[in-house]
Design a protein around this motif. Structure first.
Motif, mmCIF file in Angstrom:
data_model
loop_
_atom_site.group_PDB
_atom_site.id
_atom_site.type_symbol
_atom_site.label_atom_id
_atom_site.label_comp_id
_atom_site.label_asym_id
_atom_site.label_seq_id
_atom_site.Cartn_x
_atom_site.Cartn_y
_atom_site.Cartn_z
ATOM 1 N N UNK A 1 5.305 5.297 8.983
ATOM 2 C CA UNK A 1 4.337 6.339 9.299
ATOM 3 C C UNK A 1 4.944 7.695 9.000
ATOM 4 N N UNK A 2 4.613 8.232 7.844
ATOM 5 C CA UNK A 2 5.033 9.575 7.467
ATOM 6 C C UNK A 2 4.063 10.051 6.387
ATOM 7 N N UNK A 3 3.155 10.935 6.758
ATOM 8 C CA UNK A 3 2.108 11.361 5.834
ATOM 9 C C UNK A 3 2.679 12.081 4.615
ATOM 10 N N UNK A 4 3.712 12.892 4.824
ATOM 11 C CA UNK A 4 4.294 13.638 3.707
ATOM 12 C C UNK A 4 4.941 12.694 2.696
ATOM 13 N N UNK A 5 5.698 11.712 3.174
ATOM 14 C CA UNK A 5 6.340 10.766 2.260
ATOM 15 C C UNK A 5 5.303 9.884 1.569
ATOM 16 N N UNK A 6 4.264 9.490 2.302
ATOM 17 C CA UNK A 6 3.202 8.687 1.685
ATOM 18 C C UNK A 6 2.501 9.497 0.600
ATOM 19 N N UNK A 7 2.261 10.786 0.856
ATOM 20 C CA UNK A 7 1.638 11.644 -0.149
ATOM 21 C C UNK A 7 2.535 11.790 -1.375
ATOM 22 N N UNK A 8 3.844 11.908 -1.145
ATOM 23 C CA UNK A 8 4.792 11.984 -2.259
ATOM 24 C C UNK A 8 4.738 10.709 -3.094
ATOM 25 N N UNK A 9 4.661 9.564 -2.427
ATOM 26 C CA UNK A 9 4.592 8.283 -3.144
ATOM 27 C C UNK A 9 3.301 8.185 -3.960
ATOM 28 N N UNK A 10 2.188 8.657 -3.393
ATOM 29 C CA UNK A 10 0.917 8.640 -4.123
ATOM 30 C C UNK A 10 1.010 9.526 -5.367
ATOM 31 N N UNK A 11 1.610 10.703 -5.208
ATOM 32 C CA UNK A 11 1.755 11.607 -6.349
ATOM 33 C C UNK A 11 2.685 11.021 -7.402
ATOM 34 N N UNK A 12 3.821 10.503 -6.974
ATOM 35 C CA UNK A 12 4.799 9.962 -7.921
ATOM 36 C C UNK A 12 4.242 8.775 -8.689
ATOM 37 N N UNK A 13 3.400 7.980 -8.044
ATOM 38 C CA UNK A 13 2.841 6.776 -8.675
ATOM 39 C C UNK A 13 1.563 7.061 -9.450
ATOM 40 N N UNK A 14 1.163 8.325 -9.534
ATOM 41 C CA UNK A 14 -0.068 8.726 -10.244
ATOM 42 C C UNK A 14 -1.307 8.085 -9.630
ATOM 43 N N UNK A 15 -1.263 7.859 -8.315
ATOM 44 C CA UNK A 15 -2.423 7.293 -7.647
ATOM 45 C C UNK A 15 -2.463 5.780 -7.627
ATOM 46 N N UNK A 16 -1.451 5.112 -8.174
ATOM 47 C CA UNK A 16 -1.369 3.647 -8.090
ATOM 48 C C UNK A 16 -0.853 3.304 -6.694
ATOM 49 N N UNK A 17 -1.760 2.886 -5.800
ATOM 50 C CA UNK A 17 -1.389 2.734 -4.400
ATOM 51 C C UNK A 17 -0.402 1.591 -4.173
ATOM 52 N N UNK A 18 -0.500 0.528 -4.957
ATOM 53 C CA UNK A 18 0.459 -0.569 -4.806
ATOM 54 C C UNK A 18 1.856 -0.106 -5.196
ATOM 55 N N UNK A 19 1.958 0.661 -6.271
ATOM 56 C CA UNK A 19 3.249 1.229 -6.661
ATOM 57 C C UNK A 19 3.743 2.188 -5.594
ATOM 58 N N UNK A 20 2.828 2.955 -4.997
ATOM 59 C CA UNK A 20 3.209 3.892 -3.934
ATOM 60 C C UNK A 20 3.755 3.147 -2.717
ATOM 61 N N UNK A 21 3.136 2.028 -2.368
ATOM 62 C CA UNK A 21 3.632 1.195 -1.268
ATOM 63 C C UNK A 21 5.050 0.711 -1.577
ATOM 64 N N UNK A 22 5.252 0.299 -2.817
ATOM 65 C CA UNK A 22 6.571 -0.169 -3.248
ATOM 66 C C UNK A 22 7.606 0.945 -3.056
ATOM 67 N N UNK A 23 7.276 2.155 -3.470
ATOM 68 C CA UNK A 23 8.202 3.279 -3.338
ATOM 69 C C UNK A 23 8.531 3.558 -1.872
#
Length: 360
Positions: free
Chosen positions: A55-77
């Protein structure tokens, strides 16, 4: 034969540079900030937090940005980053009965204690594209800001007082931590719930839908769905008390399901349970339906052979990080393996051709 690939490091570096350029997009447009992603794509960041178990909104947002919106990749990160964090303490179980509710609905009772709270939801929208948003007309979608509602009693307590809802058996033993211990089967319910809480939303949705279509015979009603803020507490042994150190938003769903009874228990309702980090309504409902389907053995029900009832099938295939890793590895070089398969097929074709000529 095996042919070595050359220039791999240079090609990979170029691919990374190209990825960064594509991620930035048209430079005539302002870059997205993490705050924008967290606040305006809140449901995307919530899904990443839930399936990433952090649970960290900032890190989750960073993962979404880094993955270009690929949520599965963001989860992986996010999962990968989570493994680097120290475990400082274990929190107490969340008391969702004290949740400060922003959304609370029940499909079983119209007039529930404390009232229904629709909250921010897509349920009553027309599912039409709102071109006012495209035009930047935020006033067209203005809403009245409401203060968070006070805590509300659980709807399940109404049925529980009459003895119509099966009591949840108490878990005396410390539950296994799935993030630190590999999954072992058969799994008890706490371990199953952990796996479902981290599971891919789409996978759970499909399984839940299958139970509604008869694969598992678990006709369910939403006893209560609630979204709101809860305090996270940790015990301080030196002080002999617990201290709230954070407040997080969670989604909780309890479904009420038919149960004809068994040799040990009378006919009554049973429940399925779903709890996720953030605002993940569809995930929590799906989780509760699958949880109920997996309880067939504890309840003494017959196994109908449904996918949602198969513990090994569900738990071993629900994690999108594991599934993604196993799936995507097949696009990596397999030159030697393929050459062996190729030679085998050629030999079989030669042998089959020779056998055909001999038969003539």
């Amino acid at each position: 034969m095996y042919v070595a690939a050359k220039g791999g490091e240079q090609a990979i570096a170029a691919a990374h540079a190209w990825l960064a350029e594509e991620r930035r997009g048209d430079r005539r447009d302002p870059a997205l900030s993490l705050r924008q992603i967290a606040s305006q794509l809140a449901l995307a960041t919530a899904r990443v937090m839930a399936e990433g178990s952090l649970y960290d909104e900032a890190l989750a947002a960073l993962a979404v940005q880094q993955s270009r919106g690929d949520l599965v990749e963001a989860v992986f990160l996010l999962r990968a980053y989570r493994t680097t964090l120290p475990r400082l303490a274990a929190s107490r179980p969340l008391d969702t009965g004290r949740m400060v509710v922003e959304r609370r609905v029940s499909a079983t009772f119209k007039d529930i204690p404390g009232g229904q709270i629709l909250g921010p939801t897509f349920d009553y929208t027309h599912r039409l594209l709102d071109f006012a948003l495209e035009a930047g007309d935020e006033a067209a979608a203005a809403r009245i800001a409401a203060a968070p509602a006070p805590t509300r009693p659980r709807v399940s307590e109404v049925l529980g007082r009459e003895g119509l809802l099966r009591d949840e058996p108490r878990q005396n033993a410390e539950p296994t931590d799935l993030t630190r211990t590999p999954l072992e089967l058969p799994a008890d319910r706490p371990l199953r719930l952990q796996a479902l809480a981290r599971a891919d939303e789409g996978f759970l949705l499909s399984l839940a839908y299958s139970t509604q279509r008869g694969y598992g015979r678990t006709h369910a009603f939403v006893g209560e769905l609630r979204i709101g803020a809860v305090e996270v507490e940790v015990e301080i042994p030196e002080l002999g008390l617990s201290v709230a150190f954070a407040e997080i938003v969670v989604t909780e769903c309890e479904t009420v399901n038919q149960f004809t009874g068994s040799r040990r228990e009378p006919p009554q309702f049973t429940r399925g349970y779903g709890l996720t980090l953030g605002r993940c309504e569809r995930k929590a409902i799906s989780m509760s339906l699958v949880d109920r389907a997996l309880q067939w053995r504890e309840l003494g029900e017959d196994y109908a052979g449904a996918p949602a009832q198969d513990e090994e099938f569900v738990l071993m295939h629900c994690d999108n990080v594991q599934a993604t890793g196993f799936l995507e590895h097949i696009k990596l070089p397999h030159y030697v393996d393929f050459q062996a398969e190729l030679e085998l097929i050629r030999r079989l074709r030669r042998e089959a051709g020779g056998a055909g000529e001999a038969a003539e």
